[in-house]
Structure formats: C-alpha cells, structure tokens
Write an enzyme that holds these catalytic residues in place. Sequence first.
Site, mmCIF file in Angstrom:
data_model
loop_
_atom_site.group_PDB
_atom_site.id
_atom_site.type_symbol
_atom_site.label_atom_id
_atom_site.label_comp_id
_atom_site.label_asym_id
_atom_site.label_seq_id
_atom_site.Cartn_x
_atom_site.Cartn_y
_atom_site.Cartn_z
ATOM 1 N N THR A 96 0.864 -1.173 0.000
ATOM 2 C CA THR A 96 0.000 0.000 0.000
ATOM 3 C C THR A 96 0.902 1.225 0.000
ATOM 4 O OG1 THR A 96 -1.730 -1.171 1.217
ATOM 5 C CG2 THR A 96 -1.820 1.240 1.240
ATOM 6 N N LYS A 171 -7.666 0.944 -2.541
ATOM 7 C CA LYS A 171 -7.089 0.629 -1.227
ATOM 8 C C LYS A 171 -7.113 1.855 -0.312
ATOM 9 C CE LYS A 171 -5.164 -1.773 1.997
ATOM 10 N NZ LYS A 171 -3.817 -2.371 1.984
ATOM 11 N N LYS A 239 1.238 5.682 8.411
ATOM 12 C CA LYS A 239 1.580 5.782 6.993
ATOM 13 C C LYS A 239 0.344 5.787 6.099
ATOM 14 C CE LYS A 239 2.295 2.215 4.708
ATOM 15 N NZ LYS A 239 1.577 1.284 3.761
#
Length: 310
Positions: A96, A171, A239
């Site tokens: 990701t 995502k 993140k």
Amino acid sequence: MTRVGFVGVGAIGLPMAKHLVTAGFEVVAFDASPARLDEAAAAGMLPATSAGETAKDADAVLVMVATPQQLHEAVLGDGGVAEGIAAGTCCVIMSTVGVDGVHAVADALAERGIGVLDVPVTGGVARAETGTLTLLAGGDLDLLARHTNLLTPMGRIVLCGPAVGDGQAVKLVNQLLCSVHLAAAAEALAFAEALGLDPDTVLEIVKDGAAGSWMLSDRGPRMLAEDPPVRSAVDIFVKDATLVAQAAGVAGFDAPLLTAAASRFRAAAAAGLGRADDSRVITTYRAAGPGPGTGRAGADDAASNLENDR
C-alpha cells in the site's frame, strides 16, 4: 517449476509467500530482516542477498514492503529488483503505497520493458495466513490474466480497473474506513471502561450487533489484552492515514473522520508505540482524561446543543 521472486517477507508477506510454496512455486525471498529470511528458508524458500537477486531468472517478482520509500529502494535502488529483472517479466506491487508511489515505480520499469500490476491487499495477517486476502488489482487486463494462477493462492482477486494505480486508489478508500473503524473501536472500548463497565463483556455484547465491525471484532480483544502480539503496527496506520490524507488533499476532498483517526495514530506513535500492535491506539483514549467540553458542564452544553438542533 515457475520461479518467483518475493521481496518483503514480513508479517503479511511471509504467509503470502508460504502459500506460493504450497502451490508449487519456487520462491526466492528477500527481506531486510535476517530473522525473516531465516523463517522464509525454514518454510522452503530460497533466501536471497538482495532484492535484485530475487529477480534473476524469475518469471515474476512480487513486492510487499511497507512504505513508498521502501518500494522505491527495493525496486529502483542499489541492488534493487530493476537490476536483476529481465525485460518482459512482470513486477507485482502488493504494497500500500498510494497512487503516486506506484506510478513512479511503474513508469521507471516500463522504460525497461517490464510490466507492472498494482495489487495491494486487504485482510491483515489473519487472512494472509489462511490465503483469503482480497487482492485489489489494477493494471493491464491481459497481463493480469497471465498471472492469475500466481495470485489466487494468496486470496481473491477483485478487479479495480485497467490502469496501474486503480488498485491503490481503491485501497485508499479501504484504508480510510479501516482507520476510522479502528479508532472508533478503541474509543468505544475506552468509553466502556470510563463508564465503569467490564469492557470484555461490552465487547461480547456489541460486536455482533448493528454497532459491530470487522475491526471491532478483530482488534477489540487485542485492545483489551495486556501485551498483544504485533500483527499490524501503529506506524502502518500512520503511513496509510497519511497517504489517504494526501490523496484527499489532491482531490480537494474534506475527510474529517480520517483526520480525527489519524491524530490518534500519530499520538500513539509519538508516545513510543509506533512499532507496537495497532490495537495500542486505545491507550491514547485511556491517557487523555477529561478535555475541553467534558464532565458535567460539557454534558449539559452538549444536551443543550442537541435540544437547539431539533
């Protein structure tokens, strides 16, 4: 036997790679952690000394690292995948890393005649171990079709679009929801504690009802455990929430719930819990104590505001 390179055999990557071994692939693995490489070797993989070494003579290379910076280094840095991969080989990016992150690497590889599939995964360690991850696939449909047998041992392929970056975009939507649900679960269980309730009992009562969520059921028990194992670190959500916020900024989209959740992950990281299990975000609620607008006066003000809004 089909030879596959696998870069990043961490908490999620290792069980993913194990499923490839079970499916009959020859897997050459690399990870920055010697301990992870030892685990990979014990699981029947061939350990490599660099990311580039995994790509030599490979039919495809899969990359499962944590951040855009790690992706760039693993693929385009010294000793990276680009140094060992042959033209015509496919690189499957399963990290990701956001739309910009995957585009930067895909564009550089395309100049070398290397196809890229953008396939971030969702489902966490639990579903990685059972081979039931959801694989969010973006990229050339013919290229995807040629590598379906490589991907299906790890989970279910869901087509997100025909372009590299489509998987990452979906995502990001997924991670917005995961971030908010995780923070909401922590807030709710900490609230139960503040009310003097047994949080374990409350969790059992609410988790399968209308208020339940996958995050509550999966992370709730770990939130209430004294020292849970690290299945997914706080830093990962720092993140991911940052990637979502950056994408929202580019799109001119206001995401206040994401902003609130992200502040909790950052607070947990600032408290030294960045590498702890992400369920430890609950500590930011336990440590917060009464804030502005809380207590009896705050409750009265809130009640008054509700009356005025009716």
